[in-house]
Design a protein around this motif. Structure first.
Motif, PDB file in Angstrom:
ATOM      1  N   UNK A   1       0.838  -1.404   0.108  1.00  0.00           N
ATOM      2  CA  UNK A   1       0.044  -0.060  -0.624  1.00  0.00           C
ATOM      3  C   UNK A   1       0.492   1.422  -0.351  1.00  0.00           C
ATOM      4  N   UNK A   2       1.987   1.079   0.203  1.00  0.00           N
ATOM      5  CA  UNK A   2       2.778   2.513   0.327  1.00  0.00           C
ATOM      6  C   UNK A   2       2.764   3.089   1.047  1.00  0.00           C
ATOM      7  N   UNK A   3       1.818   2.566   2.254  1.00  0.00           N
ATOM      8  CA  UNK A   3       1.093   3.732   3.783  1.00  0.00           C
ATOM      9  C   UNK A   3       2.090   2.638   5.139  1.00  0.00           C
ATOM     10  N   UNK A   4       2.778   3.904   5.888  1.00  0.00           N
ATOM     11  CA  UNK A   4       3.356   3.235   6.741  1.00  0.00           C
ATOM     12  C   UNK A   4       2.434   2.578   8.358  1.00  0.00           C
ATOM     13  N   UNK A   5       3.149   1.985   8.403  1.00  0.00           N
ATOM     14  CA  UNK A   5       1.671   1.516  10.075  1.00  0.00           C
ATOM     15  C   UNK A   5       2.157   1.288  10.704  1.00  0.00           C
ATOM     16  N   UNK A   6       2.037   2.315  11.964  1.00  0.00           N
ATOM     17  CA  UNK A   6       2.108   2.992  13.331  1.00  0.00           C
ATOM     18  C   UNK A   6       1.691   1.602  13.994  1.00  0.00           C
TER      19      UNK A   6
ATOM     20  N   UNK B   1      -7.259  10.716   5.427  1.00  0.00           N
ATOM     21  CA  UNK B   1      -7.890   9.323   4.312  1.00  0.00           C
ATOM     22  C   UNK B   1      -7.788   8.074   4.651  1.00  0.00           C
TER      23      UNK B   1
ATOM     24  N   UNK C   1      -5.039   7.361   7.855  1.00  0.00           N
ATOM     25  CA  UNK C   1      -3.836   8.531   7.852  1.00  0.00           C
ATOM     26  C   UNK C   1      -4.312   8.794   9.094  1.00  0.00           C
ATOM     27  N   UNK C   2      -2.998   9.186   9.728  1.00  0.00           N
ATOM     28  CA  UNK C   2      -3.323   9.744  11.253  1.00  0.00           C
ATOM     29  C   UNK C   2      -3.287  11.570  10.569  1.00  0.00           C
TER      30      UNK C   2
ATOM     31  N   UNK D   1      -4.169   1.853  11.748  1.00  0.00           N
ATOM     32  CA  UNK D   1      -3.554   3.523  11.553  1.00  0.00           C
ATOM     33  C   UNK D   1      -1.937   3.993  11.009  1.00  0.00           C
ATOM     34  N   UNK D   2      -1.365   4.891  10.145  1.00  0.00           N
ATOM     35  CA  UNK D   2      -0.529   4.903   9.749  1.00  0.00           C
ATOM     36  C   UNK D   2      -0.310   6.506   9.067  1.00  0.00           C
ATOM     37  N   UNK D   3       0.835   6.418   8.003  1.00  0.00           N
ATOM     38  CA  UNK D   3       0.979   7.533   7.438  1.00  0.00           C
ATOM     39  C   UNK D   3       0.463   7.249   5.699  1.00  0.00           C
ATOM     40  N   UNK D   4      -0.108   7.823   5.199  1.00  0.00           N
ATOM     41  CA  UNK D   4      -0.233   7.766   3.792  1.00  0.00           C
ATOM     42  C   UNK D   4       0.584   8.324   3.136  1.00  0.00           C
ATOM     43  N   UNK D   5       0.685   7.555   1.986  1.00  0.00           N
ATOM     44  CA  UNK D   5       2.214   7.919   0.662  1.00  0.00           C
ATOM     45  C   UNK D   5       2.657   9.165   1.129  1.00  0.00           C
TER      46      UNK D   5
ATOM     47  N   UNK E   1       0.625   0.837  17.692  1.00  0.00           N
ATOM     48  CA  UNK E   1      -1.269   1.796  17.895  1.00  0.00           C
ATOM     49  C   UNK E   1      -1.646   0.190  17.423  1.00  0.00           C
ATOM     50  N   UNK E   2      -1.967  -0.564  17.065  1.00  0.00           N
ATOM     51  CA  UNK E   2      -2.364  -1.893  16.539  1.00  0.00           C
ATOM     52  C   UNK E   2      -3.266  -2.374  17.976  1.00  0.00           C
TER      53      UNK E   2
ATOM     54  N   UNK F   1       3.660  10.202   4.734  1.00  0.00           N
ATOM     55  CA  UNK F   1       4.978   9.769   4.989  1.00  0.00           C
ATOM     56  C   UNK F   1       6.275  10.107   4.620  1.00  0.00           C
TER      57      UNK F   1
ATOM     58  N   UNK G   1       6.496  14.790   5.774  1.00  0.00           N
ATOM     59  CA  UNK G   1       7.335  14.489   6.528  1.00  0.00           C
ATOM     60  C   UNK G   1       8.484  13.652   6.309  1.00  0.00           C
TER      61      UNK G   1
END
Lengths: 146, 146
Positions: free
Chosen positions: A121-126, B101, B96-97, B133-137, A129-130, B140, B143
């Motif tokens: 997904x190119x997302x960065x998962x935290x 989105x 995305x936190x 939860x996390x940061x979208x591309x 916090x899961x 990211x 940041x």
DNA sequence: TAAGTTTATGCAAATCTTTGCAACTACGAA
DNA sequence: TTCGTAGTTGCAAAGATTTGCATAAACTTA
């Protein structure tokens, strides 16, 4: 170096301002056993900082989460709870939706998964916090044999 | 068979009582695009069932979740939102936190992970209700280069 | 179909969480 | 050290969600 001072430094390194409120809230969470609610943080911290406001606790906790310094645990129904991130023992949570009991899962297990999702997904998962929901072993068995 | 009738039958099969409130709430969630909030469900359903109470919406949604019939999407800060489970396209969510989105992850990806955690813990994961939860591309990248 | 049991609903109140705004304070720059 | 700016806080009010209790409705059984 004192515990509070080290935490304050971490906060500063990550670009957050170091205020009395944040330092004390952080220490309160650090010194309490287990995960505690906003209300408990508030009561604990207010002993040392009488003017403290509950809204500040909520906002601070949100910031600390953003700074990756605390774990949040959202158990269905009950209010949100927090604990200090422990680099020695990073973990995520499993909450049973029947009995509410809480289990921990080692970070390694979560990490592999988080990385897989990140690839896709190119997302960065935290992953920190899961909170996973489901049925614990006991409630699972109860439901299988009613 | 009508959509509402099929849903009511599912509800019954799973041991829940079929009431006007539940049927209409379920249909309301089914017919709305995307995920909707409790307030939106309430307003939509109340057009067809004027006496409906918001507390009932919350309780019903909790039951429907228990019955595995709806997805819940908890986006940080914002109120909880719901959508009907679509057996054709099961999925979990990435929020995305930073920008809020929302992205979907195929169930298959989640399933492998859920099964791994189940092995380790004897827990049964409701992978259907997962919100990561996390940061979208984009956030990211923002940041990384401030 | 009618009675009895169990569960769901509406209402009102409690609890939890977020928000707008004015006053305040940490911290980098001068 | 002092100043200015942007980020924080307290307060009060709004918004979101849960809960207790009495009433009403759904389902089971006879």
């Amino acid at each position: 170096m004192s515990c509070g001072k080290r935490l304050a430094e971490q906060l500063h390194e990550r670009g957050y301002r170091v205020t009395a409120q944040r330092t004390i809230i952080l220490e309160t969470i650090a010194h309490m056993e287990d995960h505690i609610s906003a209300q408990q943080v508030y009561e604990g911290a207010r002993e040392r900082l009488p003017g403290l406001n509950l809204a500040t606790v909520y906002r601070t906790v949100e910031s600390l989460k953003g700074a990756g310094m605390i774990n949040m645990l959202s158990t269905g129904g009950e209010p949100m709870r927090f604990s200090l991130c422990d680099p020695e023992h990073p973990h995520s949570h499993l909450v049973c939706r029947e009995c509410g009991s809480i289990f921990e899962v080692e970070a390694e297990e979560i990490e592999a998964f988080a990385r897989r999702v990140e690839e896709i997904t190119s997302f960065r998962i935290d992953s920190v916090h899961l909170t996973l929901e489901g049925l614990c072993q006991i409630c699972k068995q109860k439901q299988a044999a009613p």
